[in-house]
Design a protein around this motif. Structure first.
Motif, PDB file in Angstrom:
ATOM      1  N   GLU A  27       0.833  -1.200   0.000  1.00  0.00           N
ATOM      2  CA  GLU A  27       0.000   0.000   0.000  1.00  0.00           C
ATOM      3  C   GLU A  27       0.874   1.259   0.000  1.00  0.00           C
ATOM      4  OE1 GLU A  27      -3.303   1.917   2.991  1.00  0.00           O
ATOM      5  OE2 GLU A  27      -3.149  -0.269   2.901  1.00  0.00           O
ATOM      6  N   LEU A  28       1.925   1.234   0.793  1.00  0.00           N
ATOM      7  CA  LEU A  28       2.846   2.368   0.856  1.00  0.00           C
ATOM      8  C   LEU A  28       3.502   2.618  -0.502  1.00  0.00           C
ATOM      9  CD1 LEU A  28       4.175   4.419   2.886  1.00  0.00           C
ATOM     10  CD2 LEU A  28       6.042   2.782   3.051  1.00  0.00           C
ATOM     11  N   LEU A  29       3.931   1.553  -1.163  1.00  0.00           N
ATOM     12  CA  LEU A  29       4.547   1.687  -2.484  1.00  0.00           C
ATOM     13  C   LEU A  29       3.578   2.316  -3.490  1.00  0.00           C
ATOM     14  CD1 LEU A  29       6.584  -1.602  -3.007  1.00  0.00           C
ATOM     15  CD2 LEU A  29       7.448   0.734  -3.017  1.00  0.00           C
ATOM     16  N   ALA A  30       2.334   1.861  -3.463  1.00  0.00           N
ATOM     17  CA  ALA A  30       1.330   2.394  -4.392  1.00  0.00           C
ATOM     18  C   ALA A  30       1.114   3.885  -4.132  1.00  0.00           C
ATOM     19  CB  ALA A  30       0.026   1.627  -4.258  1.00  0.00           C
ATOM     20  N   GLU A  31       1.076   4.279  -2.882  1.00  0.00           N
ATOM     21  CA  GLU A  31       0.877   5.691  -2.548  1.00  0.00           C
ATOM     22  C   GLU A  31       2.087   6.533  -2.943  1.00  0.00           C
ATOM     23  OE1 GLU A  31      -2.137   4.702   1.119  1.00  0.00           O
ATOM     24  OE2 GLU A  31       0.008   4.923   1.508  1.00  0.00           O
ATOM     25  N   MET A  32       3.269   5.974  -2.811  1.00  0.00           N
ATOM     26  CA  MET A  32       4.469   6.692  -3.240  1.00  0.00           C
ATOM     27  C   MET A  32       4.456   6.889  -4.746  1.00  0.00           C
ATOM     28  SD  MET A  32       7.378   5.033  -0.773  1.00  0.00           S
ATOM     29  CE  MET A  32       8.686   6.040  -1.449  1.00  0.00           C
ATOM     30  N   GLU A  33       4.104   5.843  -5.468  1.00  0.00           N
ATOM     31  CA  GLU A  33       4.084   5.920  -6.929  1.00  0.00           C
ATOM     32  C   GLU A  33       3.045   6.905  -7.439  1.00  0.00           C
ATOM     33  OE1 GLU A  33       3.638   1.869  -8.229  1.00  0.00           O
ATOM     34  OE2 GLU A  33       5.689   1.357  -7.626  1.00  0.00           O
ATOM     35  N   SER A  34       1.913   7.004  -6.738  1.00  0.00           N
ATOM     36  CA  SER A  34       0.854   7.913  -7.180  1.00  0.00           C
ATOM     37  C   SER A  34       1.037   9.327  -6.629  1.00  0.00           C
ATOM     38  CB  SER A  34      -0.510   7.368  -6.758  1.00  0.00           C
ATOM     39  OG  SER A  34      -0.672   7.465  -5.351  1.00  0.00           O
ATOM     40  N   PRO A  71      12.670   3.532   7.838  1.00  0.00           N
ATOM     41  CA  PRO A  71      12.809   4.972   8.055  1.00  0.00           C
ATOM     42  C   PRO A  71      12.064   5.420   9.311  1.00  0.00           C
ATOM     43  CG  PRO A  71      11.231   4.542   6.311  1.00  0.00           C
ATOM     44  CD  PRO A  71      11.834   3.221   6.672  1.00  0.00           C
ATOM     45  N   ALA A  72      12.419   6.589   9.805  1.00  0.00           N
ATOM     46  CA  ALA A  72      11.727   7.188  10.943  1.00  0.00           C
ATOM     47  C   ALA A  72      10.309   7.576  10.533  1.00  0.00           C
ATOM     48  CB  ALA A  72      12.493   8.412  11.432  1.00  0.00           C
ATOM     49  N   SER A  73       9.443   7.736  11.506  1.00  0.00           N
ATOM     50  CA  SER A  73       8.043   8.052  11.217  1.00  0.00           C
ATOM     51  C   SER A  73       7.866   9.429  10.582  1.00  0.00           C
ATOM     52  CB  SER A  73       7.197   7.949  12.481  1.00  0.00           C
ATOM     53  OG  SER A  73       7.648   8.855  13.458  1.00  0.00           O
ATOM     54  N   ASP A  74       8.834  10.317  10.769  1.00  0.00           N
ATOM     55  CA  ASP A  74       8.735  11.652  10.175  1.00  0.00           C
ATOM     56  C   ASP A  74       9.508  11.772   8.861  1.00  0.00           C
ATOM     57  OD1 ASP A  74      11.293  11.550  11.225  1.00  0.00           O
ATOM     58  OD2 ASP A  74      11.173  13.505  12.218  1.00  0.00           O
ATOM     59  N   ALA A  75       9.945  10.638   8.306  1.00  0.00           N
ATOM     60  CA  ALA A  75      10.698  10.650   7.044  1.00  0.00           C
ATOM     61  C   ALA A  75       9.825  11.174   5.906  1.00  0.00           C
ATOM     62  CB  ALA A  75      11.199   9.249   6.715  1.00  0.00           C
ATOM     63  N   THR A  76      10.454  11.897   5.020  1.00  0.00           N
ATOM     64  CA  THR A  76       9.750  12.398   3.839  1.00  0.00           C
ATOM     65  C   THR A  76       9.641  11.298   2.787  1.00  0.00           C
ATOM     66  OG1 THR A  76      11.742  13.123   2.695  1.00  0.00           O
ATOM     67  CG2 THR A  76      10.702  14.706   4.225  1.00  0.00           C
ATOM     68  N   LEU A  77       8.807  11.537   1.809  1.00  0.00           N
ATOM     69  CA  LEU A  77       8.650  10.592   0.710  1.00  0.00           C
ATOM     70  C   LEU A  77       9.996  10.336   0.033  1.00  0.00           C
ATOM     71  CD1 LEU A  77       5.500  10.391  -1.278  1.00  0.00           C
ATOM     72  CD2 LEU A  77       7.581  10.164  -2.555  1.00  0.00           C
ATOM     73  N   GLU A  78      10.764  11.380  -0.177  1.00  0.00           N
ATOM     74  CA  GLU A  78      12.079  11.231  -0.822  1.00  0.00           C
ATOM     75  C   GLU A  78      13.043  10.437   0.054  1.00  0.00           C
ATOM     76  OE1 GLU A  78      12.989  11.737  -3.941  1.00  0.00           O
ATOM     77  OE2 GLU A  78      10.898  12.272  -4.227  1.00  0.00           O
ATOM     78  N   GLU A  79      13.003  10.647   1.355  1.00  0.00           N
ATOM     79  CA  GLU A  79      13.878   9.897   2.260  1.00  0.00           C
ATOM     80  C   GLU A  79      13.512   8.418   2.266  1.00  0.00           C
ATOM     81  OE1 GLU A  79      14.986  13.331   5.534  1.00  0.00           O
ATOM     82  OE2 GLU A  79      13.086  12.254   5.739  1.00  0.00           O
ATOM     83  N   VAL A  80      12.224   8.134   2.216  1.00  0.00           N
ATOM     84  CA  VAL A  80      11.783   6.740   2.206  1.00  0.00           C
ATOM     85  C   VAL A  80      12.217   6.053   0.916  1.00  0.00           C
ATOM     86  CG1 VAL A  80       9.760   5.217   2.209  1.00  0.00           C
ATOM     87  CG2 VAL A  80       9.890   7.126   3.813  1.00  0.00           C
ATOM     88  N   LEU A  84      14.079   1.983  -0.159  1.00  0.00           N
ATOM     89  CA  LEU A  84      13.368   0.986  -0.962  1.00  0.00           C
ATOM     90  C   LEU A  84      14.289  -0.022  -1.612  1.00  0.00           C
ATOM     91  CD1 LEU A  84      10.721   3.161  -2.831  1.00  0.00           C
ATOM     92  CD2 LEU A  84      10.368   1.659  -0.868  1.00  0.00           C
ATOM     93  N   ARG A  85      13.785  -1.239  -1.670  1.00  0.00           N
ATOM     94  CA  ARG A  85      14.415  -2.321  -2.422  1.00  0.00           C
ATOM     95  C   ARG A  85      13.497  -2.596  -3.610  1.00  0.00           C
ATOM     96  NH1 ARG A  85      16.388  -6.239   2.228  1.00  0.00           N
ATOM     97  NH2 ARG A  85      16.141  -4.853   3.977  1.00  0.00           N
ATOM     98  N   ASP A  86      13.805  -3.581  -4.376  1.00  0.00           N
ATOM     99  CA  ASP A  86      12.945  -3.932  -5.513  1.00  0.00           C
ATOM    100  C   ASP A  86      11.529  -4.294  -5.062  1.00  0.00           C
ATOM    101  OD1 ASP A  86      15.002  -3.483  -7.275  1.00  0.00           O
ATOM    102  OD2 ASP A  86      15.593  -5.593  -7.370  1.00  0.00           O
ATOM    103  N   ASP A  87      11.421  -4.872  -3.866  1.00  0.00           N
ATOM    104  CA  ASP A  87      10.105  -5.324  -3.389  1.00  0.00           C
ATOM    105  C   ASP A  87       9.566  -4.453  -2.263  1.00  0.00           C
ATOM    106  OD1 ASP A  87      12.045  -6.153  -1.631  1.00  0.00           O
ATOM    107  OD2 ASP A  87      11.322  -8.202  -1.447  1.00  0.00           O
ATOM    108  N   GLY A  88      10.047  -3.216  -2.126  1.00  0.00           N
ATOM    109  CA  GLY A  88       9.551  -2.301  -1.111  1.00  0.00           C
ATOM    110  C   GLY A  88      10.477  -2.189   0.084  1.00  0.00           C
ATOM    111  N   LEU A  89       9.933  -1.761   1.208  1.00  0.00           N
ATOM    112  CA  LEU A  89      10.715  -1.645   2.431  1.00  0.00           C
ATOM    113  C   LEU A  89      10.903  -2.984   3.120  1.00  0.00           C
ATOM    114  CD1 LEU A  89       9.053   1.533   4.035  1.00  0.00           C
ATOM    115  CD2 LEU A  89      11.315   1.395   2.997  1.00  0.00           C
ATOM    116  N   ILE A  90       9.877  -3.826   3.035  1.00  0.00           N
ATOM    117  CA  ILE A  90       9.853  -5.119   3.714  1.00  0.00           C
ATOM    118  C   ILE A  90      10.174  -6.198   2.695  1.00  0.00           C
ATOM    119  CG2 ILE A  90       8.463  -6.710   5.095  1.00  0.00           C
ATOM    120  CD1 ILE A  90       8.736  -4.026   6.484  1.00  0.00           C
ATOM    121  N   PRO A  91      11.171  -7.061   2.962  1.00  0.00           N
ATOM    122  CA  PRO A  91      11.493  -8.120   1.999  1.00  0.00           C
ATOM    123  C   PRO A  91      10.356  -9.120   1.867  1.00  0.00           C
ATOM    124  CG  PRO A  91      12.755  -8.398   4.026  1.00  0.00           C
ATOM    125  CD  PRO A  91      11.992  -7.118   4.165  1.00  0.00           C
ATOM    126  N   GLY A  92      10.248  -9.661   0.671  1.00  0.00           N
ATOM    127  CA  GLY A  92       9.239 -10.710   0.451  1.00  0.00           C
ATOM    128  C   GLY A  92       8.164 -10.224  -0.348  1.00  0.00           C
TER     129      GLY A  92
END
Length: 92
Positions: A27-34, A71-80, A84-92
């Protein structure tokens, strides 16, 4: 797995929790992309909150190698984006 949340500390998180965390990660990845800033912020907080809820904190004086860094909870979109890895923040 030992997880570090930047600026907060480390937690031990059972591998069995990663399926649940991956849903929030997707969900986070989709929101970042949009470019959905409010959605991104809400989902980042939800993801980190879930890690805190499910994880067991390590003592502050413990220094173990982190297998996953979030990342920290106050991280910006650019910092997050830097986390990122190919599959997001969380592996798998």
């Amino acid at each position: 797995m030992i997880v570090r949340i930047m600026g907060e500390g480390q937690l031990v998180l059972a591998d069995s929790h990663f399926a649940e965390l991956n849903k929030l990660d997707d969900e986070l990845l989709a929101e970042m992309e949009s470019g959905d800033g409010p959605g991104f912020r809400r989902t980042l907080h939800a993801l980190l909150g879930k890690v805190r809820e499910l994880g067991e904190p390590l003592p502050d004086d413990s220094l173990e190698p982190s297998e996953l860094i979030l990342p920290a909870s106050d991280a910006t979109l650019e910092e997050v984006r830097q986390f990122l890895r190919d599959d997001g923040l969380i592996p798998g």
